[in-house]
Design a protein around this motif. Structure first.
Motif, PDB file in Angstrom:
ATOM      1  N   LYS A 102       0.861   6.865   3.737  1.00 15.46           N
ATOM      2  CA  LYS A 102       0.439   6.338   2.433  1.00 15.46           C
ATOM      3  C   LYS A 102       0.250   4.829   2.462  1.00 15.46           C
ATOM      4  CE  LYS A 102       2.610   9.895  -0.472  1.00 15.46           C
ATOM      5  NZ  LYS A 102       3.601  10.137  -1.566  1.00 15.46           N
ATOM      6  N   SER A 103       0.968   4.146   3.351  1.00 13.39           N
ATOM      7  CA  SER A 103       0.887   2.686   3.408  1.00 13.39           C
ATOM      8  C   SER A 103      -0.391   2.200   4.075  1.00 13.39           C
ATOM      9  CB  SER A 103       2.098   2.120   4.156  1.00 13.39           C
ATOM     10  OG  SER A 103       2.042   2.439   5.540  1.00 13.39           O
ATOM     11  N   PHE A 104      -1.179   3.108   4.655  1.00  5.96           N
ATOM     12  CA  PHE A 104      -2.403   2.706   5.339  1.00  5.96           C
ATOM     13  C   PHE A 104      -3.536   2.378   4.369  1.00  5.96           C
ATOM     14  CE2 PHE A 104      -1.149   5.775   9.024  1.00  5.96           C
ATOM     15  CZ  PHE A 104      -0.071   4.963   9.318  1.00  5.96           C
ATOM     16  N   LYS A 105      -3.495   2.925   3.182  1.00  4.04           N
ATOM     17  CA  LYS A 105      -4.606   2.791   2.244  1.00  4.04           C
ATOM     18  C   LYS A 105      -5.017   1.342   1.989  1.00  4.04           C
ATOM     19  CE  LYS A 105      -7.595   4.397  -0.793  1.00  4.04           C
ATOM     20  NZ  LYS A 105      -8.780   5.158  -0.389  1.00  4.04           N
ATOM     21  N   PRO A 106      -4.070   0.408   1.793  1.00  2.00           N
ATOM     22  CA  PRO A 106      -4.475  -0.978   1.523  1.00  2.00           C
ATOM     23  C   PRO A 106      -5.113  -1.686   2.716  1.00  2.00           C
ATOM     24  CG  PRO A 106      -2.229  -0.570   0.748  1.00  2.00           C
ATOM     25  CD  PRO A 106      -2.618   0.579   1.617  1.00  2.00           C
ATOM     26  N   PRO A 137      -9.683  -0.776  -0.625  1.00  5.74           N
ATOM     27  CA  PRO A 137      -9.219  -1.823  -1.537  1.00  5.74           C
ATOM     28  C   PRO A 137     -10.334  -2.806  -1.872  1.00  5.74           C
ATOM     29  CG  PRO A 137      -8.361  -2.175   0.676  1.00  5.74           C
ATOM     30  CD  PRO A 137      -8.992  -0.824   0.680  1.00  5.74           C
ATOM     31  N   GLU A 138     -10.267  -3.371  -3.049  1.00  2.73           N
ATOM     32  CA  GLU A 138     -11.261  -4.364  -3.483  1.00  2.73           C
ATOM     33  C   GLU A 138     -11.021  -5.676  -2.742  1.00  2.73           C
ATOM     34  OE1 GLU A 138     -14.312  -5.988  -4.615  1.00  2.73           O
ATOM     35  OE2 GLU A 138     -13.984  -4.050  -5.605  1.00  2.73           O
ATOM     36  N   ARG A 139     -12.036  -6.148  -2.062  1.00  6.33           N
ATOM     37  CA  ARG A 139     -11.919  -7.396  -1.306  1.00  6.33           C
ATOM     38  C   ARG A 139     -12.643  -8.563  -1.967  1.00  6.33           C
ATOM     39  NH1 ARG A 139      -7.743  -5.818   1.886  1.00  6.33           N
ATOM     40  NH2 ARG A 139      -8.330  -4.287   3.469  1.00  6.33           N
ATOM     41  N   LEU A 140     -13.662  -8.257  -2.762  1.00  2.00           N
ATOM     42  CA  LEU A 140     -14.477  -9.315  -3.365  1.00  2.00           C
ATOM     43  C   LEU A 140     -13.793  -9.814  -4.635  1.00  2.00           C
ATOM     44  CD1 LEU A 140     -17.945  -7.582  -2.877  1.00  2.00           C
ATOM     45  CD2 LEU A 140     -16.931  -9.375  -1.462  1.00  2.00           C
ATOM     46  N   ASN A 192     -19.895  -8.094   2.799  1.00  2.00           N
ATOM     47  CA  ASN A 192     -19.715  -7.213   3.948  1.00  2.00           C
ATOM     48  C   ASN A 192     -18.266  -7.329   4.384  1.00  2.00           C
ATOM     49  OD1 ASN A 192     -19.754  -5.931   6.466  1.00  2.00           O
ATOM     50  ND2 ASN A 192     -21.822  -6.633   6.927  1.00  2.00           N
ATOM     51  N   VAL A 193     -17.376  -6.689   3.639  1.00  2.00           N
ATOM     52  CA  VAL A 193     -15.943  -6.938   3.798  1.00  2.00           C
ATOM     53  C   VAL A 193     -15.147  -5.710   4.239  1.00  2.00           C
ATOM     54  CG1 VAL A 193     -15.849  -8.868   2.186  1.00  2.00           C
ATOM     55  CG2 VAL A 193     -15.657  -6.530   1.311  1.00  2.00           C
ATOM     56  N   GLU A 194     -15.832  -4.683   4.702  1.00  2.00           N
ATOM     57  CA  GLU A 194     -15.106  -3.481   5.122  1.00  2.00           C
ATOM     58  C   GLU A 194     -14.130  -3.796   6.254  1.00  2.00           C
ATOM     59  OE1 GLU A 194     -16.046   0.835   7.174  1.00  2.00           O
ATOM     60  OE2 GLU A 194     -17.485   0.017   5.731  1.00  2.00           O
ATOM     61  N   ARG A 195     -14.507  -4.763   7.115  1.00  2.00           N
ATOM     62  CA  ARG A 195     -13.636  -5.124   8.242  1.00  2.00           C
ATOM     63  C   ARG A 195     -12.845  -6.394   7.930  1.00  2.00           C
ATOM     64  NH1 ARG A 195     -16.516  -1.574  11.526  1.00  2.00           N
ATOM     65  NH2 ARG A 195     -18.761  -1.852  11.273  1.00  2.00           N
ATOM     66  N   TRP A 196     -12.351  -6.497   6.728  1.00  2.00           N
ATOM     67  CA  TRP A 196     -11.635  -7.685   6.268  1.00  2.00           C
ATOM     68  C   TRP A 196     -10.456  -8.045   7.166  1.00  2.00           C
ATOM     69  CZ3 TRP A 196     -12.204 -11.548   2.893  1.00  2.00           C
ATOM     70  CH2 TRP A 196     -11.077 -12.250   2.459  1.00  2.00           C
ATOM     71  N   LEU A 197      -9.699  -7.061   7.608  1.00  2.77           N
ATOM     72  CA  LEU A 197      -8.508  -7.328   8.409  1.00  2.77           C
ATOM     73  C   LEU A 197      -8.814  -7.441   9.901  1.00  2.77           C
ATOM     74  CD1 LEU A 197      -5.862  -5.057   6.652  1.00  2.77           C
ATOM     75  CD2 LEU A 197      -6.333  -7.480   6.292  1.00  2.77           C
TER      76      LEU A 197
END
Length: 269
Positions: A102-106, A137-140, A192-197
């Motif tokens: 469950k902690s993976f979602k963010p 998660p919302e990044r923008l 284009n923030v899907e790869r934010w991390l």
């Protein structure tokens, strides 16, 4: 067949044959349709609680495929360098810890949770994986823009100071943080923030040619003149992004702040 696919199939078969294993999920490139001959293989493997204390992960992995190295990295992950030089990451956990999923979602977007499923004899894994589906998660956000700008200013000033002290190697190390936060802002600016991390992944394909060129200008080798140019371009890029993002986001790194950093940069040592 890719060598990685062979390892994935061997992991699935080992899970099915080992009564100690209650469930297994995969993550990484092969769950996102991006796996190729250069990709790692990555798993979470859950072990029946009574068996966990005596479970021998090295023996278990040795039955998957020959390996040359297996060790814990700084994050507590068991890294495997298979003898065919495929790299693997294994997280072995007691079955009672399965809620960690469950902690993976963010952390990001999981477009195909079915591809993450390897094995389960509990009936619980599908439920947990289904929770990961849908929009990430919302990044923008104003918070993320502020976070990236704030950390850029901090890293940029530190990098300039240690460079002026003569610590060029340290300045080069700090430059990687400058790049990290500038790259996050570039991704926000291009939505284009899907790869934010993991912002450098697939960068050559994700960014526009203009943004990619901006990024190349803030890279350097361990040469003082190159470091000076990279930090100078980084400040110019920060100002450019500030102007582009101001109409859309609320953040407090303004023209005055950038100007103050510019004046500091122009000062003689």
């Amino acid at each position: 067949m890719l060598k990685q696919k062979q390892i994935i199939e061997a992991v699935q078969e080992a899970c099915e044959q080992d009564e100690q294993v209650t469930s297994c999920m995969m993550y990484g490139s092969f769950t996102k349709g991006e796996g190729d001959q250069y990709s790692d293989v990555e798993f979470y493997i859950f072990i029946d609680d009574p068996s966990f204390e005596t479970f021998q992960s090295k023996h278990w992995v040795a039955n998957i495929a020959p390996y040359d190295l297996m060790f814990f990295n700084e994050y507590g992950t068991e890294v495997v360098i298979f003898s065919n030089l495929i790299r693997g990451e294994f997280h072995f956990l007691p079955a009672s810890k399965i809620e960690i999923i469950k902690s993976f979602k963010p952390t990001g977007v999981f477009p195909d949770t079915n591809s993450m499923f390897i094995y389960d004899n509990t009936g619980m894994l599908r439920e947990y994986l289904d929770d990961l589906g849908g929009k990430g998660p919302e990044r923008l956000t104003d918070e993320n823009v502020s976070f990236a700008f704030h950390n850029f200013v901090n890293a940029w000033l530190l990098g300039i100071n240690v460079m002026r002290r003569g610590e060029l190697a340290r300045s080069l190390e700090v430059l990687t943080y400058v790049q990290k936060y500038m790259l996050q802002l570039l991704r926000i600016n291009e939505q284009n923030v899907e790869r934010w991390l993991n912002s450098t992944k697939n960068l050559e394909r994700d960014l526009s040619p203009e943004a990619y060129e901006d990024y190349t200008l803030i890279t350097a080798r361990l040469r003082k003149e190159e470091l000076e140019q990279a930090y100078t371009h980084a400040l110019m890029l920060a100002d450019k992004l500030r102007k582009q993002l101001e109409p859309h986001y609320d953040f407090d790194v303004d023209e005055k702040m950038i100007g103050k950093l510019r004046d500091y940069l122009s000062q003689t040592e």
